[in-house]
Design a protein around this motif. Structure first.
Motif, PDB file in Angstrom:
ATOM      1  N   TYR A  42      28.784  16.197 -43.535  1.00  0.00           N
ATOM      2  CA  TYR A  42      27.667  15.513 -44.053  1.00  0.00           C
ATOM      3  C   TYR A  42      28.060  14.279 -44.566  1.00  0.00           C
ATOM      4  O   TYR A  42      29.169  13.723 -44.152  1.00  0.00           O
ATOM      5  CB  TYR A  42      26.911  16.420 -45.253  1.00  0.00           C
ATOM      6  N   ASP A  43      27.356  13.593 -45.268  1.00  0.00           N
ATOM      7  CA  ASP A  43      27.160  12.077 -45.749  1.00  0.00           C
ATOM      8  C   ASP A  43      28.853  11.852 -46.192  1.00  0.00           C
ATOM      9  O   ASP A  43      29.312  10.954 -45.942  1.00  0.00           O
ATOM     10  CB  ASP A  43      26.300  11.746 -46.567  1.00  0.00           C
ATOM     11  N   ILE A  44      29.237  12.731 -47.170  1.00  0.00           N
ATOM     12  CA  ILE A  44      30.617  12.279 -47.747  1.00  0.00           C
ATOM     13  C   ILE A  44      31.515  12.968 -47.380  1.00  0.00           C
ATOM     14  O   ILE A  44      32.478  13.590 -48.243  1.00  0.00           O
ATOM     15  CB  ILE A  44      30.062  12.262 -49.272  1.00  0.00           C
ATOM     16  N   GLY A  45      31.711  13.030 -46.079  1.00  0.00           N
ATOM     17  CA  GLY A  45      32.693  14.122 -45.502  1.00  0.00           C
ATOM     18  C   GLY A  45      34.112  13.439 -46.003  1.00  0.00           C
ATOM     19  O   GLY A  45      35.172  14.272 -45.966  1.00  0.00           O
ATOM     20  N   TRP A  46      34.030  11.984 -45.934  1.00  0.00           N
ATOM     21  CA  TRP A  46      35.680  11.412 -46.251  1.00  0.00           C
ATOM     22  C   TRP A  46      35.907  11.723 -47.664  1.00  0.00           C
ATOM     23  O   TRP A  46      37.035  11.702 -47.937  1.00  0.00           O
ATOM     24  CB  TRP A  46      35.514  10.035 -46.248  1.00  0.00           C
ATOM     25  N   VAL A  47      34.918  11.838 -48.399  1.00  0.00           N
ATOM     26  CA  VAL A  47      35.253  12.241 -49.955  1.00  0.00           C
ATOM     27  C   VAL A  47      36.138  13.615 -50.129  1.00  0.00           C
ATOM     28  O   VAL A  47      36.823  13.800 -50.812  1.00  0.00           O
ATOM     29  CB  VAL A  47      34.178  11.982 -50.868  1.00  0.00           C
ATOM     30  N   VAL A  48      35.316  14.446 -49.332  1.00  0.00           N
ATOM     31  CA  VAL A  48      36.041  15.841 -49.313  1.00  0.00           C
ATOM     32  C   VAL A  48      37.171  15.720 -48.615  1.00  0.00           C
ATOM     33  O   VAL A  48      38.262  16.677 -49.272  1.00  0.00           O
ATOM     34  CB  VAL A  48      34.968  16.834 -48.372  1.00  0.00           C
ATOM     35  N   LYS A  49      37.496  15.124 -47.560  1.00  0.00           N
ATOM     36  CA  LYS A  49      38.703  14.761 -47.067  1.00  0.00           C
ATOM     37  C   LYS A  49      39.872  14.301 -48.187  1.00  0.00           C
ATOM     38  O   LYS A  49      40.909  14.840 -48.251  1.00  0.00           O
ATOM     39  CB  LYS A  49      38.986  14.035 -46.052  1.00  0.00           C
ATOM     40  N   TRP A  97      35.369  21.391 -57.391  1.00  0.00           N
ATOM     41  CA  TRP A  97      34.616  20.450 -56.739  1.00  0.00           C
ATOM     42  C   TRP A  97      34.371  20.668 -55.498  1.00  0.00           C
ATOM     43  O   TRP A  97      33.158  20.462 -55.019  1.00  0.00           O
ATOM     44  CB  TRP A  97      34.901  18.809 -57.112  1.00  0.00           C
ATOM     45  N   GLN A 101      30.686  21.303 -53.464  1.00  0.00           N
ATOM     46  CA  GLN A 101      30.205  20.413 -52.460  1.00  0.00           C
ATOM     47  C   GLN A 101      29.909  21.245 -51.106  1.00  0.00           C
ATOM     48  O   GLN A 101      28.830  20.913 -50.843  1.00  0.00           O
ATOM     49  CB  GLN A 101      31.345  19.174 -52.297  1.00  0.00           C
ATOM     50  N   THR A 102      30.746  21.806 -50.764  1.00  0.00           N
ATOM     51  CA  THR A 102      30.600  22.821 -49.624  1.00  0.00           C
ATOM     52  C   THR A 102      29.303  23.903 -49.893  1.00  0.00           C
ATOM     53  O   THR A 102      28.489  23.966 -48.984  1.00  0.00           O
ATOM     54  CB  THR A 102      31.812  23.586 -49.389  1.00  0.00           C
ATOM     55  N   ASN A 105      26.178  21.724 -49.448  1.00  0.00           N
ATOM     56  CA  ASN A 105      25.764  21.444 -47.957  1.00  0.00           C
ATOM     57  C   ASN A 105      25.586  22.920 -47.292  1.00  0.00           C
ATOM     58  O   ASN A 105      24.410  22.946 -46.678  1.00  0.00           O
ATOM     59  CB  ASN A 105      27.207  21.117 -47.327  1.00  0.00           C
TER      60      ASN A 105
END
Length: 122
Positions: A42-49, A97, A101-102, A105
């Protein structure tokens, strides 16, 4: 005239059928790995990475602080013990966190699938 028992049986039958349809719709068969991969979609996939990277860094720091705590002299033991606890707390917070987040989603995906199913019935 139908009895209350017949109506109850019909309601139970309809609810069981709807539950089977929803279970079939929701069952992706992905397992834990597939579930955790949804955080990247989703939108903030880079933040999850970035969070996964931080989790890995905190894991390494946790091992280092734990080793230094158990091999430290008496005058530095408190320092390494406090760092060990802080690193552990940071790692747990990061992983929580990621899980939240997961889960957000995954829940949003389930709601969208349910909406599509309801629209197709209407």
């Amino acid at each position: 005239m139908t009895s209350n028992k017949d109506v109850d049986q019909q309601i139970e039958k309809d609810l069981a059928e709807q539950a089977r349809e929803l279970d079939k719709l929701m069952d992706t068969g992905e397992g834990l790995t597939g579930y955790l991969k949804q955080g990247f979609k989703y939108d903030i996939g880079w933040v999850v990475k970035v969070a996964y990277g931080l989790g890995a860094i905190f894991s390494v720091l946790l091992v280092i602080c734990g080793y230094r705590f158990f091999t430290a002299t008496a005058d530095t033991e408190l320092f390494w013990g406090v760092l060990f606890i802080l690193t552990f707390n940071a790692q747990v917070a990061t992983k929580l966190w990621i899980y939240m987040q997961t889960n957000r989603n995954h829940t949003a995906r389930e709601i969208r699938l349910l909406e599509l199913r309801l629209k197709s019935r209407a």
